[in-house]
Design a protein around this motif. Structure first.
Motif, PDB file in Angstrom:
ATOM      1  N   ALA A  61       0.875  -1.100  -0.073  1.00  0.00           N
ATOM      2  CA  ALA A  61       0.106  -0.113  -0.189  1.00  0.00           C
ATOM      3  C   ALA A  61       0.878   1.461  -0.080  1.00  0.00           C
ATOM      4  CB  ALA A  61      -0.875   0.028   1.335  1.00  0.00           C
ATOM      5  N   GLU A  62       2.064   1.193   0.809  1.00  0.00           N
ATOM      6  CA  GLU A  62       2.873   2.608   0.741  1.00  0.00           C
ATOM      7  C   GLU A  62       3.513   2.780  -0.472  1.00  0.00           C
ATOM      8  OE1 GLU A  62       3.674   2.336   5.426  1.00  0.00           O
ATOM      9  OE2 GLU A  62       5.069   1.508   4.194  1.00  0.00           O
ATOM     10  N   VAL A  63       3.991   1.640  -1.316  1.00  0.00           N
ATOM     11  CA  VAL A  63       4.658   1.889  -2.501  1.00  0.00           C
ATOM     12  C   VAL A  63       3.444   2.255  -3.487  1.00  0.00           C
ATOM     13  CG1 VAL A  63       5.681   0.557  -4.443  1.00  0.00           C
ATOM     14  CG2 VAL A  63       6.375   0.119  -2.189  1.00  0.00           C
ATOM     15  N   ARG A  64       2.450   1.666  -3.474  1.00  0.00           N
ATOM     16  CA  ARG A  64       1.235   2.262  -4.393  1.00  0.00           C
ATOM     17  C   ARG A  64       0.897   3.701  -4.144  1.00  0.00           C
ATOM     18  NH1 ARG A  64      -1.129  -2.736  -3.338  1.00  0.00           N
ATOM     19  NH2 ARG A  64      -2.708  -1.610  -1.958  1.00  0.00           N
ATOM     20  N   SER A  65       0.907   4.029  -2.786  1.00  0.00           N
ATOM     21  CA  SER A  65       0.559   5.648  -2.128  1.00  0.00           C
ATOM     22  C   SER A  65       1.656   6.459  -3.043  1.00  0.00           C
ATOM     23  CB  SER A  65       0.715   5.521  -0.830  1.00  0.00           C
ATOM     24  OG  SER A  65       0.509   6.974  -0.596  1.00  0.00           O
ATOM     25  N   LEU A  66       2.898   5.971  -2.940  1.00  0.00           N
ATOM     26  CA  LEU A  66       4.079   6.726  -3.520  1.00  0.00           C
ATOM     27  C   LEU A  66       3.836   6.781  -4.972  1.00  0.00           C
ATOM     28  CD1 LEU A  66       6.980   8.373  -3.376  1.00  0.00           C
ATOM     29  CD2 LEU A  66       7.916   6.118  -3.341  1.00  0.00           C
ATOM     30  N   SER A  67       3.551   5.837  -5.665  1.00  0.00           N
ATOM     31  CA  SER A  67       3.203   5.762  -7.168  1.00  0.00           C
ATOM     32  C   SER A  67       2.236   6.641  -7.485  1.00  0.00           C
ATOM     33  CB  SER A  67       3.044   4.421  -7.678  1.00  0.00           C
ATOM     34  OG  SER A  67       4.162   3.490  -7.308  1.00  0.00           O
ATOM     35  N   ARG A  68       1.031   6.527  -7.000  1.00  0.00           N
ATOM     36  CA  ARG A  68      -0.106   7.540  -7.050  1.00  0.00           C
ATOM     37  C   ARG A  68       0.449   8.931  -7.110  1.00  0.00           C
ATOM     38  NH1 ARG A  68      -3.300   3.345  -4.472  1.00  0.00           N
ATOM     39  NH2 ARG A  68      -3.030   4.768  -2.560  1.00  0.00           N
ATOM     40  N   PHE A  69       1.033   9.335  -6.146  1.00  0.00           N
ATOM     41  CA  PHE A  69       1.439  10.620  -5.705  1.00  0.00           C
ATOM     42  C   PHE A  69       2.098  11.091  -7.040  1.00  0.00           C
ATOM     43  CE2 PHE A  69       3.709  14.410  -4.188  1.00  0.00           C
ATOM     44  CZ  PHE A  69       2.641  14.916  -3.168  1.00  0.00           C
ATOM     45  N   ILE A  70       3.265  10.293  -7.401  1.00  0.00           N
ATOM     46  CA  ILE A  70       3.985  10.721  -8.478  1.00  0.00           C
ATOM     47  C   ILE A  70       3.174  10.922  -9.703  1.00  0.00           C
ATOM     48  CG2 ILE A  70       6.031  10.304  -9.946  1.00  0.00           C
ATOM     49  CD1 ILE A  70       7.214   8.699  -7.352  1.00  0.00           C
TER      50      ILE A  70
ATOM     51  N   TYR B 175      12.271   1.740  -1.894  1.00  0.00           N
ATOM     52  CA  TYR B 175      11.384   1.551  -0.782  1.00  0.00           C
ATOM     53  C   TYR B 175      12.098   0.502  -0.197  1.00  0.00           C
ATOM     54  CZ  TYR B 175       7.555   0.103   2.272  1.00  0.00           C
ATOM     55  OH  TYR B 175       6.828  -0.285   3.433  1.00  0.00           O
ATOM     56  N   ARG B 176      12.641   0.576   0.994  1.00  0.00           N
ATOM     57  CA  ARG B 176      13.286  -0.510   2.105  1.00  0.00           C
ATOM     58  C   ARG B 176      12.629  -0.498   3.418  1.00  0.00           C
ATOM     59  NH1 ARG B 176      14.815  -1.475  -2.137  1.00  0.00           N
ATOM     60  NH2 ARG B 176      16.691  -1.341  -3.133  1.00  0.00           N
ATOM     61  N   SER B 177      11.904  -1.856   3.784  1.00  0.00           N
ATOM     62  CA  SER B 177      11.074  -1.967   4.798  1.00  0.00           C
ATOM     63  C   SER B 177      12.081  -1.928   5.980  1.00  0.00           C
ATOM     64  CB  SER B 177      10.591  -3.600   4.514  1.00  0.00           C
ATOM     65  OG  SER B 177      11.470  -4.452   4.587  1.00  0.00           O
ATOM     66  N   SER B 178      11.398  -1.694   7.179  1.00  0.00           N
ATOM     67  CA  SER B 178      12.045  -1.605   8.457  1.00  0.00           C
ATOM     68  C   SER B 178      11.067  -2.362   9.290  1.00  0.00           C
ATOM     69  CB  SER B 178      12.073  -0.379   8.916  1.00  0.00           C
ATOM     70  OG  SER B 178      12.655  -0.216  10.095  1.00  0.00           O
ATOM     71  N   PRO B 179      11.846  -3.549  10.018  1.00  0.00           N
ATOM     72  CA  PRO B 179      13.177  -4.151   9.699  1.00  0.00           C
ATOM     73  C   PRO B 179      12.811  -4.685   8.222  1.00  0.00           C
ATOM     74  CG  PRO B 179      11.688  -5.677  11.091  1.00  0.00           C
ATOM     75  CD  PRO B 179      10.904  -4.415  10.982  1.00  0.00           C
ATOM     76  N   GLU B 180      14.164  -4.632   7.776  1.00  0.00           N
ATOM     77  CA  GLU B 180      14.381  -4.827   6.314  1.00  0.00           C
ATOM     78  C   GLU B 180      13.886  -6.337   6.058  1.00  0.00           C
ATOM     79  OE1 GLU B 180      18.048  -4.739   3.033  1.00  0.00           O
ATOM     80  OE2 GLU B 180      17.809  -3.203   4.702  1.00  0.00           O
TER      81      GLU B 180
ATOM     82  N   GLY C  41       8.537  10.487 -18.174  1.00  0.00           N
ATOM     83  CA  GLY C  41       7.782  10.701 -16.793  1.00  0.00           C
ATOM     84  C   GLY C  41       7.097   9.441 -16.420  1.00  0.00           C
ATOM     85  N   LEU C  42       7.216   8.363 -17.069  1.00  0.00           N
ATOM     86  CA  LEU C  42       6.497   7.051 -16.695  1.00  0.00           C
ATOM     87  C   LEU C  42       7.492   6.383 -15.350  1.00  0.00           C
ATOM     88  CD1 LEU C  42       5.708   5.941 -20.297  1.00  0.00           C
ATOM     89  CD2 LEU C  42       4.190   7.265 -18.704  1.00  0.00           C
ATOM     90  N   LEU C  43       6.684   5.722 -14.641  1.00  0.00           N
ATOM     91  CA  LEU C  43       6.811   5.117 -13.252  1.00  0.00           C
ATOM     92  C   LEU C  43       6.942   3.637 -13.590  1.00  0.00           C
ATOM     93  CD1 LEU C  43       8.158   5.775 -10.514  1.00  0.00           C
ATOM     94  CD2 LEU C  43       5.917   5.579  -9.707  1.00  0.00           C
ATOM     95  N   SER C  44       8.225   2.685 -13.248  1.00  0.00           N
ATOM     96  CA  SER C  44       7.723   1.444 -13.282  1.00  0.00           C
ATOM     97  C   SER C  44       8.419   0.967 -11.773  1.00  0.00           C
ATOM     98  CB  SER C  44       8.906   0.830 -14.440  1.00  0.00           C
ATOM     99  OG  SER C  44      10.088   1.123 -14.189  1.00  0.00           O
ATOM    100  N   THR C  45       7.726  -0.080 -11.654  1.00  0.00           N
ATOM    101  CA  THR C  45       8.387  -0.761 -10.159  1.00  0.00           C
ATOM    102  C   THR C  45       8.448  -2.116 -10.233  1.00  0.00           C
ATOM    103  OG1 THR C  45       6.345   0.558  -9.234  1.00  0.00           O
ATOM    104  CG2 THR C  45       7.092  -1.250  -7.937  1.00  0.00           C
ATOM    105  N   THR C  46       9.463  -2.825  -9.787  1.00  0.00           N
ATOM    106  CA  THR C  46      10.117  -3.982  -9.695  1.00  0.00           C
ATOM    107  C   THR C  46      10.522  -4.299  -8.292  1.00  0.00           C
ATOM    108  OG1 THR C  46      12.559  -3.105  -9.972  1.00  0.00           O
ATOM    109  CG2 THR C  46      11.427  -3.666 -12.005  1.00  0.00           C
ATOM    110  N   GLU C  47      10.364  -5.614  -7.994  1.00  0.00           N
ATOM    111  CA  GLU C  47      11.052  -6.301  -6.790  1.00  0.00           C
ATOM    112  C   GLU C  47      12.244  -6.140  -6.773  1.00  0.00           C
ATOM    113  OE1 GLU C  47       9.594  -9.951  -5.872  1.00  0.00           O
ATOM    114  OE2 GLU C  47       7.444  -9.807  -6.613  1.00  0.00           O
ATOM    115  N   ARG C  48      13.000  -5.951  -5.483  1.00  0.00           N
ATOM    116  CA  ARG C  48      14.383  -5.780  -5.125  1.00  0.00           C
ATOM    117  C   ARG C  48      14.901  -7.164  -5.339  1.00  0.00           C
ATOM    118  NH1 ARG C  48      16.940  -4.705   0.987  1.00  0.00           N
ATOM    119  NH2 ARG C  48      19.147  -4.924   0.222  1.00  0.00           N
ATOM    120  N   VAL C  49      16.009  -7.113  -5.933  1.00  0.00           N
ATOM    121  CA  VAL C  49      16.741  -8.620  -6.198  1.00  0.00           C
ATOM    122  C   VAL C  49      17.597  -8.922  -4.966  1.00  0.00           C
ATOM    123  CG1 VAL C  49      18.594  -9.649  -7.528  1.00  0.00           C
ATOM    124  CG2 VAL C  49      16.983  -7.732  -8.729  1.00  0.00           C
ATOM    125  N   CYS C  50      17.050  -9.742  -4.385  1.00  0.00           N
ATOM    126  CA  CYS C  50      17.980 -10.508  -2.982  1.00  0.00           C
ATOM    127  C   CYS C  50      19.021 -11.338  -3.334  1.00  0.00           C
ATOM    128  CB  CYS C  50      16.720 -10.852  -2.297  1.00  0.00           C
ATOM    129  SG  CYS C  50      15.414  -9.750  -1.740  1.00  0.00           S
TER     130      CYS C  50
END
Length: 172
Positions: free
Chosen positions: A47-56, A143-148, A162-171
């Motif tokens: 939800a927090e990542v979506r909120s940031l994306s929507r704001f941008i 976006y880095r979760s806490s605790p990570e 101006g387009l935004l793309s989202t990917t999962e962090r590579v672990c």
């Protein structure tokens, strides 16, 4: 004549039945509670990542609709404390009273949001009146979760169009 009435049946549970039911409920609760907590943490991060994306996206749309440059900057010098969109009405390059369009308060999970361009931290970025990202390089938002928890972390890339793309962090 011997008249015996059948004994009355008493409805209820035996002690053994009650113990078995309580044991089964205890086992189910032990399994379900951690999974529910993981689900809540995961849902909050998404939800927090979506909120940031929507704001941008809203700031970009506002730049196009108004035909003006719209800036996005952190609140209190930290992206994790929230962010704001604004129009520099007087052209001084700074956010002044009355220039704010919209604000987003701090995210509730205390996650870190890191914003950079070409590896250097960014304290603001903007969209042109045509919706293009200002500057000569794309913006990277992390976006880095806490605790990570690597599986919850996301990398967002804002390209020059101006387009935004989202990917999962590579672990690793």
């Amino acid at each position: 004549m011997d008249c015996h009435l059948p004994p009355e049946r008493v409805a209820g549970f035996t002690l053994i039945e009650l113990i078995v039911v309580i044991s089964v409920l205890g086992i189910l609760a032990t399994i379900a509670v951690p999974n529910m907590q993981d689900f809540i943490v995961s849902s909050r991060a998404h939800a927090e990542v979506r909120s940031l994306s929507r704001f941008i996206a809203a700031a970009r749309a506002e730049a196009i609709a108004r035909g003006q440059v719209v800036n996005i900057s952190p609140i209190a010098d930290s992206w994790s404390e929230g962010w704001q969109s604004w129009i520099d009405e007087n052209g001084n390059g700074e956010l002044d009273s009355g220039e704010t369009l919209k604000t987003q308060s701090a995210i509730s999970s205390h996650a870190a949001i890191l914003v950079s361009r070409s590896g250097s931290p960014v304290d603001k970025f903007n969209f042109s009146s045509e919706g293009f990202l200002g500057g000569v390089a794309e913006i990277s938002l992390q976006y880095r979760s806490s605790p990570e928890v690597c599986s919850l972390d996301r990398n967002l890339t804002l390209n020059l169009s101006g387009l935004l793309s989202t990917t999962e962090r590579v672990c690793s």
